[in-house]
Design a protein around this motif. Sequence first.
Motif, short mmCIF file in Angstrom:
data_model
loop_
_atom_site.label_atom_id
_atom_site.label_comp_id
_atom_site.label_asym_id
_atom_site.label_seq_id
_atom_site.Cartn_x
_atom_site.Cartn_y
_atom_site.Cartn_z
N VAL A 206 30.86 48.53 44.44
CA VAL A 206 31.86 47.26 44.44
C VAL A 206 31.82 46.30 45.46
O VAL A 206 32.55 45.31 45.60
N ALA A 207 30.74 46.39 46.15
CA ALA A 207 30.50 45.69 47.48
C ALA A 207 30.69 44.24 47.31
O ALA A 207 31.32 43.30 48.06
N ASP A 208 30.31 43.85 46.26
CA ASP A 208 30.10 42.26 46.02
C ASP A 208 31.22 41.93 45.06
O ASP A 208 31.24 40.62 44.54
N TRP A 209 32.11 42.74 44.85
CA TRP A 209 33.40 42.40 43.66
C TRP A 209 34.43 41.64 44.51
O TRP A 209 34.82 41.89 45.66
N GLU A 210 34.86 40.80 43.73
CA GLU A 210 36.32 40.09 44.23
C GLU A 210 37.20 41.24 44.59
O GLU A 210 37.43 42.04 43.90
N VAL B 251 38.49 44.82 42.34
CA VAL B 251 38.35 46.12 43.11
C VAL B 251 39.88 46.71 42.71
O VAL B 251 40.14 47.86 42.35
N ALA B 252 40.84 45.78 43.13
CA ALA B 252 42.26 46.04 42.94
C ALA B 252 42.49 46.66 41.41
O ALA B 252 43.19 47.74 41.15
N THR B 253 42.10 45.95 40.40
CA THR B 253 42.30 46.14 39.08
C THR B 253 41.32 47.46 38.66
O THR B 253 42.04 48.26 37.82
N PHE B 254 40.32 47.58 39.23
CA PHE B 254 39.56 48.78 38.71
C PHE B 254 40.26 49.83 39.36
O PHE B 254 40.33 51.10 38.73
#
Length: 54
Positions: free
Chosen positions: A21-25, A29-32
């Motif tokens: 998830v390093a390049d996720w917004e 990340v919070a939703t995941f």
Amino acid sequence: MPSGIMPTPMPSNVDGLDRVVADWEPEDVATFAMWLQRFNSDVEKLAGRPLPRT
């Protein structure tokens, strides 16, 4: 390990997830994390060990 008991995540698993998830917004990340928490809670409930445990 007894059936229905999830192991505690190992540091290498957490490190691997961080890399995925390093390049996720941040909101992605919070939703995941929200969905993962719901998934884990439902797994524990089906195993007869509902969260939170006291």
